[in-house]
Design a protein around this motif. Structure first.
Motif: not given
Length: 149
Positions: A35-56
């Motif tokens: 019930s709390a949708p959010v809209l984020l506009k910005g630059k990618i500063v890091k990417i984590e390509w790990v299991n079980p989830h990716t993190w941007i």
């Protein structure tokens, strides 16, 4: 005789348990607020390509000009690979728009991504289905807003 029976039972239970899929994965609703949708506009500063989830990690600029970095959870690397993405799809410094759902406690700068939109208009579905997350076709874009001050 009794110890042999216990040994057989223990071996059978180990084999049965080992054949079951791991179920330690969390459900969407346990960490994120549908019930709390959010809209984020910005630059990618890091990417984590790990299991079980990716993190941007996305740095956004708040209305008062201060910056903050949000951790945005995406699907598993395997899921994103099947959708045609890899870690090179998210170069550091790229401007993105992320629509998703804020962490349940609302105090953390953490969200679960539904979609990421790139500057050229490409949109990539990052969410997962069947985990209690809202239907991907029903994202309330009119209700999504930048994070509060």
């Amino acid at each position: 005789m009794k110890s042999r029976l216990l040994t057989v039972l223990a071996a059978v239970s180990v084999l049965f348990t080992a054949s079951l899929p791991a179920s330690a994965h969390h459900a969407f609703g346990s960490e994120f607020d549908a019930s709390a949708p959010v809209l984020l506009k910005g630059k990618i500063v890091k990417i984590e390509w790990v299991n079980p989830h990716t993190w941007i990690h996305v740095e956004i600029t708040k209305p008062d000009g201060t910056k903050e970095v949000w951790m945005v959870e995406g699907g598993s690397p395997n899921t994103l690979l099947r959708r045609g993405a890899n870690k090179n799809t998210f170069p550091v410094g790229t401007d993105v728009v992320v629509d998703g759902y804020q962490a349940r406690d609302h105090s953390e700068k953490r969200a679960n991504a539904r979609n990421v939109t790139f500057p050229d208009g490409r949109k990539l579905f990052l969410g997962s289905t069947g985990t209690g997350a809202p239907n991907p076709d029903e994202f309330p874009a009119d209700k999504a807003k930048p994070p509060a001050k």
